[in-house]
Design a protein around this motif. Structure first.
Motif, PDB file in Angstrom:
ATOM      1  N   SER A   1      -5.733   8.453  -2.885  1.00  0.00           N
ATOM      2  CA  SER A   1      -6.992   7.928  -3.428  1.00  0.00           C
ATOM      3  C   SER A   1      -7.526   8.789  -4.557  1.00  0.00           C
ATOM      4  N   GLU A   2      -7.024  10.018  -4.682  1.00  0.00           N
ATOM      5  CA  GLU A   2      -7.491  10.918  -5.734  1.00  0.00           C
ATOM      6  C   GLU A   2      -6.729  10.730  -7.043  1.00  0.00           C
ATOM      7  N   LEU A   3      -5.714   9.872  -7.041  1.00  0.00           N
ATOM      8  CA  LEU A   3      -4.909   9.655  -8.242  1.00  0.00           C
ATOM      9  C   LEU A   3      -5.481   8.526  -9.087  1.00  0.00           C
ATOM     10  N   ASN A   4      -5.471   8.710 -10.410  1.00  0.00           N
ATOM     11  CA  ASN A   4      -5.883   7.620 -11.296  1.00  0.00           C
ATOM     12  C   ASN A   4      -4.687   6.699 -11.560  1.00  0.00           C
ATOM     13  N   ASP A   5      -4.909   5.624 -12.314  1.00  0.00           N
ATOM     14  CA  ASP A   5      -3.861   4.626 -12.516  1.00  0.00           C
ATOM     15  C   ASP A   5      -2.625   5.216 -13.200  1.00  0.00           C
ATOM     16  N   LYS A   6      -2.826   6.102 -14.165  1.00  0.00           N
ATOM     17  CA  LYS A   6      -1.692   6.714 -14.865  1.00  0.00           C
ATOM     18  C   LYS A   6      -0.882   7.584 -13.912  1.00  0.00           C
ATOM     19  N   GLU A   7      -1.599   8.339 -13.072  1.00  0.00           N
ATOM     20  CA  GLU A   7      -0.914   9.196 -12.102  1.00  0.00           C
ATOM     21  C   GLU A   7      -0.182   8.371 -11.050  1.00  0.00           C
ATOM     22  N   LEU A   8      -0.791   7.268 -10.621  1.00  0.00           N
ATOM     23  CA  LEU A   8      -0.129   6.374  -9.663  1.00  0.00           C
ATOM     24  C   LEU A   8       1.162   5.807 -10.254  1.00  0.00           C
ATOM     25  N   ALA A   9       1.111   5.400 -11.510  1.00  0.00           N
ATOM     26  CA  ALA A   9       2.297   4.849 -12.166  1.00  0.00           C
ATOM     27  C   ALA A   9       3.410   5.891 -12.232  1.00  0.00           C
TER      28      ALA A   9
ATOM     29  N   ILE B   1       0.840  -1.205   0.000  1.00  0.00           N
ATOM     30  CA  ILE B   1       0.000   0.000   0.000  1.00  0.00           C
ATOM     31  C   ILE B   1       0.872   1.251   0.000  1.00  0.00           C
ATOM     32  N   ILE B   2       1.928   1.254   0.820  1.00  0.00           N
ATOM     33  CA  ILE B   2       2.846   2.400   0.839  1.00  0.00           C
ATOM     34  C   ILE B   2       3.464   2.610  -0.542  1.00  0.00           C
ATOM     35  N   GLY B   3       3.800   1.509  -1.221  1.00  0.00           N
ATOM     36  CA  GLY B   3       4.437   1.576  -2.537  1.00  0.00           C
ATOM     37  C   GLY B   3       3.477   1.758  -3.696  1.00  0.00           C
ATOM     38  N   LEU B   4       2.181   1.953  -3.402  1.00  0.00           N
ATOM     39  CA  LEU B   4       1.154   2.164  -4.419  1.00  0.00           C
ATOM     40  C   LEU B   4       0.989   0.966  -5.344  1.00  0.00           C
ATOM     41  N   LEU B   5       1.347  -0.210  -4.843  1.00  0.00           N
ATOM     42  CA  LEU B   5       1.132  -1.439  -5.592  1.00  0.00           C
ATOM     43  C   LEU B   5      -0.228  -2.046  -5.266  1.00  0.00           C
ATOM     44  N   ASP B   6      -0.871  -1.545  -4.226  1.00  0.00           N
ATOM     45  CA  ASP B   6      -2.193  -1.999  -3.810  1.00  0.00           C
ATOM     46  C   ASP B   6      -2.919  -0.795  -3.209  1.00  0.00           C
ATOM     47  N   ARG B   7      -4.237  -0.845  -3.212  1.00  0.00           N
ATOM     48  CA  ARG B   7      -5.042   0.227  -2.640  1.00  0.00           C
ATOM     49  C   ARG B   7      -5.697  -0.239  -1.347  1.00  0.00           C
ATOM     50  N   PRO B   8      -5.806   0.617  -0.343  1.00  0.00           N
ATOM     51  CA  PRO B   8      -6.510   0.226   0.879  1.00  0.00           C
ATOM     52  C   PRO B   8      -8.009   0.114   0.634  1.00  0.00           C
ATOM     53  N   THR B   9      -8.668  -0.703   1.443  1.00  0.00           N
ATOM     54  CA  THR B   9     -10.121  -0.804   1.370  1.00  0.00           C
ATOM     55  C   THR B   9     -10.765   0.472   1.887  1.00  0.00           C
ATOM     56  N   SER B  10     -10.186   1.038   2.946  1.00  0.00           N
ATOM     57  CA  SER B  10     -10.652   2.312   3.475  1.00  0.00           C
ATOM     58  C   SER B  10      -9.500   2.990   4.206  1.00  0.00           C
ATOM     59  N   GLY B  11      -9.710   4.261   4.537  1.00  0.00           N
ATOM     60  CA  GLY B  11      -8.659   5.034   5.191  1.00  0.00           C
ATOM     61  C   GLY B  11      -8.040   6.034   4.232  1.00  0.00           C
ATOM     62  N   ASP B  12      -7.184   6.888   4.753  1.00  0.00           N
ATOM     63  CA  ASP B  12      -6.556   7.952   3.967  1.00  0.00           C
ATOM     64  C   ASP B  12      -5.043   7.772   3.928  1.00  0.00           C
ATOM     65  N   TYR B  13      -4.475   7.919   2.733  1.00  0.00           N
ATOM     66  CA  TYR B  13      -3.032   7.827   2.539  1.00  0.00           C
ATOM     67  C   TYR B  13      -2.567   9.089   1.824  1.00  0.00           C
ATOM     68  N   TYR B  14      -1.686   9.832   2.495  1.00  0.00           N
ATOM     69  CA  TYR B  14      -1.071  11.022   1.906  1.00  0.00           C
ATOM     70  C   TYR B  14       0.412  10.729   1.661  1.00  0.00           C
ATOM     71  N   LEU B  15       0.834  10.874   0.416  1.00  0.00           N
ATOM     72  CA  LEU B  15       2.229  10.663   0.037  1.00  0.00           C
ATOM     73  C   LEU B  15       2.798  11.987  -0.446  1.00  0.00           C
ATOM     74  N   ASN B  16       3.759  12.518   0.310  1.00  0.00           N
ATOM     75  CA  ASN B  16       4.371  13.799  -0.030  1.00  0.00           C
ATOM     76  C   ASN B  16       3.311  14.877  -0.244  1.00  0.00           C
ATOM     77  N   GLY B  17       2.276  14.842   0.602  1.00  0.00           N
ATOM     78  CA  GLY B  17       1.229  15.842   0.567  1.00  0.00           C
ATOM     79  C   GLY B  17       0.073  15.556  -0.364  1.00  0.00           C
ATOM     80  N   THR B  18       0.163  14.503  -1.172  1.00  0.00           N
ATOM     81  CA  THR B  18      -0.890  14.160  -2.122  1.00  0.00           C
ATOM     82  C   THR B  18      -1.780  13.062  -1.561  1.00  0.00           C
ATOM     83  N   HIS B  19      -3.089  13.261  -1.652  1.00  0.00           N
ATOM     84  CA  HIS B  19      -4.043  12.238  -1.216  1.00  0.00           C
ATOM     85  C   HIS B  19      -4.100  11.167  -2.295  1.00  0.00           C
TER      86      HIS B  19
END
Length: 236
Positions: A77-85, A57-75
């Motif tokens: 869950s708001e990123l699409n697959d292209k942005e995650l990559a 989940i930290i490495g963005l290889l999987d998504r959490p079922t619920s909860g909030d993850y902020y990476l370097n200030g970015t939420h």
């Protein structure tokens, strides 16, 4: 954490569940975790505790079922697959137990793979691949195939590949698991040096002597953090 450093990772009430027929298996049960810039964190726990799921989940290889993850200030869950990559390519470097080098490519060609995805030109890719192989003391082996390298050399190539895009964070999943003790110590000394240079390192390990290289350790049991300690740096 209260020393005023920049927060790179913030996990708030992270839950990860899987369906198995009509059963729901909860692997992570409300994880709260903050990681600041420059930390060296070891994640420990028994098999099945959820530590690899947390790392994914930290490495963005999987998504959490619920909860909030902020990476370097970015939420996240708001990123699409292209942005995650794109974030995975530019902000996170991955080091795995089994190296995951492409067998038909030389050391420098393996290192330049993230740069190809980042869109860099041929000459710049080659220059950076050479530079980071020199950093991990493998410049004389840069034209060798993985089959011509020792386990420790393969892991050094993997570390150079993880570093080449200058990510904020290095994620190391059992980085010494496939190595003998002496070679494992050399790899951990390299990761320690990278941390001294400012890289944030998060490592999964089941070996206490490897975890001792980290300044901070968390223990996960049954999907929950049961221990979170900060200790002095290991001195040889």
């Amino acid at each position: 954490m209260t020393d005023g450093k920049k927060v790179l990772i913030q996990l708030d009430n992270i839950v990860k569940s899987y369906r198995n027929g009509d059963q729901e298996l909860q692997v992570l049960k409300g994880i709260d975790l903050t990681v600041e810039e420059g930390e060296f964190l070891a994640i420990m726990g028994p098999s099945g505790s959820g530590k690899s799921t947390l790392m994914n989940i930290i490495g963005l290889l999987d998504r959490p079922t619920s909860g909030d993850y902020y990476l370097n200030g970015t939420h996240v869950s708001e990123l699409n697959d292209k942005e995650l990559a794109k974030v995975r390519n530019q902000e996170i470097g991955f080091v795995f137990q089994q190296f995951f080098l492409l067998s038909k490519l030389s050391a420098w060609q393996n290192v330049e793979i993230p740069l190809i995805y980042a869109g860099l030109g041929v000459s710049k890719r080659r220059q950076l691949a050479q530079q980071f192989l020199e950093k991990v003391e493998l410049s004389e082996r840069m034209n060798h195939l993985p089959s011509e390298l020792s386990g420790g050399q393969k892991q050094r190539v993997a570390i150079a590949r993880a570093l080449v895009n200058n990510p904020f964070i290095i994620l190391a999943d059992e980085p010494t698991g496939a190595l003998d003790t002496k070679t494992g110590e050399q790899i951990m000394e390299l990761l320690t040096e990278l941390n001294r240079e400012g890289k944030t390192i998060i490592m999964v390990t089941h070996e206490p002597e490897i975890a001792d290289y980290a300044r901070r350790k968390i223990v996960i049991r049954d999907g929950e953090i049961t221990k979170d300690t900060t200790e002095s740096v290991r001195i040889e």
